[in-house]
Structure formats: structure tokens, C-alpha cells
Design an enzyme around this catalytic site. Sequence first.
Site, PDB file in Angstrom:
ATOM      1  N   ASP A  77      -9.021   0.288   1.546  1.00  0.00           N
ATOM      2  CA  ASP A  77      -8.202  -0.409   2.689  1.00  0.00           C
ATOM      3  C   ASP A  77      -8.795   0.043   4.095  1.00  0.00           C
ATOM      4  O   ASP A  77      -8.349   1.151   4.651  1.00  0.00           O
ATOM      5  CB  ASP A  77      -6.848   0.107   2.479  1.00  0.00           C
TER       6      ASP A  77
ATOM      7  N   GLN B  34      -4.806   2.140  15.068  1.00  0.00           N
ATOM      8  CA  GLN B  34      -3.724   2.757  14.104  1.00  0.00           C
ATOM      9  C   GLN B  34      -2.954   3.929  15.139  1.00  0.00           C
ATOM     10  O   GLN B  34      -1.541   3.975  14.979  1.00  0.00           O
ATOM     11  CB  GLN B  34      -4.157   3.349  12.951  1.00  0.00           C
TER      12      GLN B  34
ATOM     13  N   THR C  42      -8.903  -5.918   3.187  1.00  0.00           N
ATOM     14  CA  THR C  42      -8.726  -4.889   2.157  1.00  0.00           C
ATOM     15  C   THR C  42      -9.766  -5.473   1.042  1.00  0.00           C
ATOM     16  O   THR C  42      -9.502  -6.647   0.559  1.00  0.00           O
ATOM     17  CB  THR C  42      -7.325  -4.687   1.730  1.00  0.00           C
TER      18      THR C  42
ATOM     19  N   ASP D 170       0.842  -1.273   0.048  1.00  0.00           N
ATOM     20  CA  ASP D 170      -0.039   0.043   0.026  1.00  0.00           C
ATOM     21  C   ASP D 170       0.942   1.243  -0.272  1.00  0.00           C
ATOM     22  O   ASP D 170       1.603   1.581   0.820  1.00  0.00           O
ATOM     23  CB  ASP D 170      -0.847  -0.044   1.323  1.00  0.00           C
TER      24      ASP D 170
ATOM     25  N   GLU E 209     -10.779   3.844   2.993  1.00  0.00           N
ATOM     26  CA  GLU E 209      -9.879   4.605   2.161  1.00  0.00           C
ATOM     27  C   GLU E 209     -10.205   4.363   0.931  1.00  0.00           C
ATOM     28  O   GLU E 209     -10.213   3.264   0.373  1.00  0.00           O
ATOM     29  CB  GLU E 209      -8.652   3.991   2.853  1.00  0.00           C
TER      30      GLU E 209
ATOM     31  N   ARG F 133      -8.773   3.467  13.061  1.00  0.00           N
ATOM     32  CA  ARG F 133      -7.967   4.580  13.346  1.00  0.00           C
ATOM     33  C   ARG F 133      -7.537   4.814  14.736  1.00  0.00           C
ATOM     34  O   ARG F 133      -6.445   5.061  15.048  1.00  0.00           O
ATOM     35  CB  ARG F 133      -8.658   6.006  12.839  1.00  0.00           C
TER      36      ARG F 133
ATOM     37  N   GLU G 216      -8.975   4.114  -2.610  1.00  0.00           N
ATOM     38  CA  GLU G 216      -7.772   3.841  -3.373  1.00  0.00           C
ATOM     39  C   GLU G 216      -8.243   3.295  -4.906  1.00  0.00           C
ATOM     40  O   GLU G 216      -9.250   2.828  -5.167  1.00  0.00           O
ATOM     41  CB  GLU G 216      -7.040   3.096  -2.725  1.00  0.00           C
TER      42      GLU G 216
ATOM     43  N   LYS H  23      -4.800  -2.180   9.826  1.00  0.00           N
ATOM     44  CA  LYS H  23      -5.315  -2.392   8.400  1.00  0.00           C
ATOM     45  C   LYS H  23      -5.218  -3.655   7.835  1.00  0.00           C
ATOM     46  O   LYS H  23      -5.546  -4.116   6.538  1.00  0.00           O
ATOM     47  CB  LYS H  23      -4.304  -1.403   7.658  1.00  0.00           C
TER      48      LYS H  23
ATOM     49  N   GLU I 133     -10.748  12.188   7.353  1.00  0.00           N
ATOM     50  CA  GLU I 133     -10.594  13.717   7.144  1.00  0.00           C
ATOM     51  C   GLU I 133     -11.975  14.390   6.975  1.00  0.00           C
ATOM     52  O   GLU I 133     -12.069  15.607   7.394  1.00  0.00           O
ATOM     53  CB  GLU I 133     -10.105  13.581   5.594  1.00  0.00           C
TER      54      GLU I 133
ATOM     55  N   HIS J 198      -4.343  13.838   1.083  1.00  0.00           N
ATOM     56  CA  HIS J 198      -4.767  12.942   2.045  1.00  0.00           C
ATOM     57  C   HIS J 198      -3.477  12.944   3.131  1.00  0.00           C
ATOM     58  O   HIS J 198      -3.981  13.260   4.422  1.00  0.00           O
ATOM     59  CB  HIS J 198      -5.212  11.418   1.714  1.00  0.00           C
TER      60      HIS J 198
END
Length: 438
Positions: A242, A249, A266, A136, A208, A246, A210, A262, A383, A143
Site C-alpha cells: 500500500d 498523509q 496499491t 485496509d 508498506e 507520508r 502487507e 494512499k 520506520e 508498526h
Amino acid sequence: MTVAIDETHDPARTSWVASAQGHPDFPIQNLPLGVFSNGNGAPRGGIAIGDFILDLAALARSGLLDGAALQAAEAASGDTLNPLLALGTAPRRALRRSVSALLARDRPHRDAVAPMLHPAHTCALHLPARVGDYTDFYVGIHHATNVGLLFRPDNPLLPNYKHVPIGYHGRASSVRVSGTPVLRPHGQLKAPDAVAPTLAATRRLDYELELGVWIGTGNLPGSAIPIEEAGEYVAGLSLLNDWSARDVQAWEYQPLGPFLAKNFLTTVSPWIVTAEALAPFRIAQPPRPEGDPAPLPYLLDAGDQAQGALAITLEVTISSERMRAEGRAPLRLSRGPASNMYWTIAQMVAHHSVNGCDLNPGDLLGTGTISGPTRDTFGSLLELSRGGVEPVTLPTGETRAFLEDGDLLSMSGRMETEGLVSIGFGPCTGTVEPARKS
């Protein structure tokens, strides 16, 4: 990078498969590759056309193909596309041209091909390739800046960001196809004012947005892929989510980066939109802001700068359990261009291999979250909610700082260029389910 435009991209070409005309994702100009099964049949390779799937195993036995196209169809006849991806560009392009001709309107083989089509709604879709390795990246500069501002307001981007495509090795075993349930994961959580961490289900589950990059032919160990050749190693793209915990993380990511936050899931969309289908949608990489450092020579190629980005519009929607019960339409969370990438796909491939790392057919690269400069283009709830302090309001009055159980998250992407037929990836979805007891 050579961009080959041929008759398969002709906007005037239509198909005798009626549902392909005007299809939002799979007109005849797309012809993406995937793996499907139906009834008691074994999984095998297929090509999406309108609301149907063309059976490549049956096509390989039909006598309608020869040469490189036949070789490609035979390689795609099993339960994974890895053998086809390993063949590289020429056989894949030959298969595309042959299939396009067979499906085109007013061609003589309609009666022979029609029995090889299966209604998509009767089929199960599988992971298109066995993923040996998953990496990744972190090439979405908006971001990276937005997340950096949450934790380092005075210095959001670390010094290396504009010099090197940042990435980390993810967990290949938990890559799953669209529609796989998202089980809320457990991990160590530690609140800022807590004395010690605890093991609990994440309270800050996020997505996320992607792109997934599928590797075709690989390179030998110890060899580097030159950036001017990197495009030849990319078989195609899909959407990629993904999923991220949080709070897990935040506690674990220093000093070595993401781990349990994570590696639980996925999600990828099931169809690989091939490099050949993407050819007309290549655009110039946006210029770097004045004062930014130039990439090192192994990361810089004039052709890649001229055609290394893609005209893809990405979108994310959410639908809570209550919204679905009340018959409400999903709420769009964000929409923006995939060109919001600081590094190109070719730069990702070149950097990944510069130390001699061997990439293999079926390897998967994630771009990292693709966000834009404004809130309506942000690619994650981290975000959108500014770290949880500004929740999103749903049409029911519910609010979301992060994902709740029952939420259905869906991503889509469309390739659009004036004068051409638009194509898409198909959906990339996941519904959050409660955590299992730890």
C-alpha cells in the site's frame, strides 16, 4: 476453522514439470490461482507450476475433469477469478486435487496436459479478480507502535487499538498487479513551519509491507460472519504494497484518516495462494501480552487462536537505478514473520461484517503494515528512517529516507514449516517514476 491436510501437501509428491522441483515459489504443493494472457489470447485463469502456467480454460475443455473440479475450472476460464471465488471452498479444493494428480510424476495424462502449459516468461499476468471493495486494516502492532512513537511519544497506541481491529476503506479502482509503475503522486503538503499548504509531488514516498486477503464466498447484507466460520470466506492470500505519500498523509489524515496519501496505487502480487495450500502452515496466534484486554466474544474463537496465524517469512528489497546500472544486487531492507499481527485474518473478517456489511467475491483486505520489534524487521521506510532522520545507506553510498525516482522495490514471502515443501507468493514489485505535471 478446519485445516484440511491431504495428498496435495505430501512433501514426497513431485511433478513431471521439471522446473517445479525445488522451485522457490511454485512447486506442486502450491498451485496458486491467477489470470494470465499470452500472444493474442484473451486473459483467462491459470495455475502456476514451476516456470509454467497451466491454462484452466483449456483444461476445462479437455475432458480430464468432472464434477466440482470441472465446475471450478469453467468458472476460472474467463478474464477474472470472481466466479471461481464465489463457488467457495469445496470446488476450489476439488480443482486443486485434480490438478495436483494430473501434474504429479508418473501419472498417465502427461501428454494430454503438456500442451496446456505456457512458459511463464512469455505470459502477461493480470489482476486476479475484479476488486469491488478494498479495506485496509492496521493489525501490525509493532508498526502501529513505531509510527505512534514518532507522533505521540508518550502514548503511541490509541486506546481502541487493543479492543478493535482498526481499518479504513481504500480505493479499489487503483489496485494494480505487480510490476505496475509507481507514478509519484501529487497532493497538498504543509511543512510544520509553513503558513499554508501547497500542491506538489510527494517528497516522502513510502511502501508498506502487507498481506492481501482475497474474499471467496460473501455474506448477505445485514448478516454477520461468525469468527469460527470466517476462514471459509477467505479464498487465499497475496502480497500487498500500500504505497504511501507520508507528507500528504501527515497533513490530511486528521480527522478522517488517509485519502490522497494512499489512494493513488496499491500493488498486489498476481497469484492467489489458496487457503488450501496454506493449510499446513497454520500456527498458533501469539499470545497477547499480560494485561492486554481479551477480545470481545464475537472476536474470540479457540480454534482461531490455535491455528489463526501463518508461518510466513516476509522480505523487502530495494534496488536504485544506480545499483542496477552497476550490476549490484538488491539491498534487503527487512525480513520478518507475518505472525507479527495483533489480530488474525479471521478476526478481521468477523469484525468487518459484524455490523451487517456484506463482503463479496473478489473483495480485498489488507492487513496493514507488518513490522517486527527490531529495525531489521520494520515494514516501511517511515520506520526504518525514523521519520526521515536516519536514512538507509545503499551499497553505492546513496541514502534513502524515502523512495526516490528509479527505485525498484520488491516484496517476497515464503511459507516454511519443518518437514514440508516451502511455497511462495512470487514477487510483488514496483518501480518509482517521476511525477507527471499537475
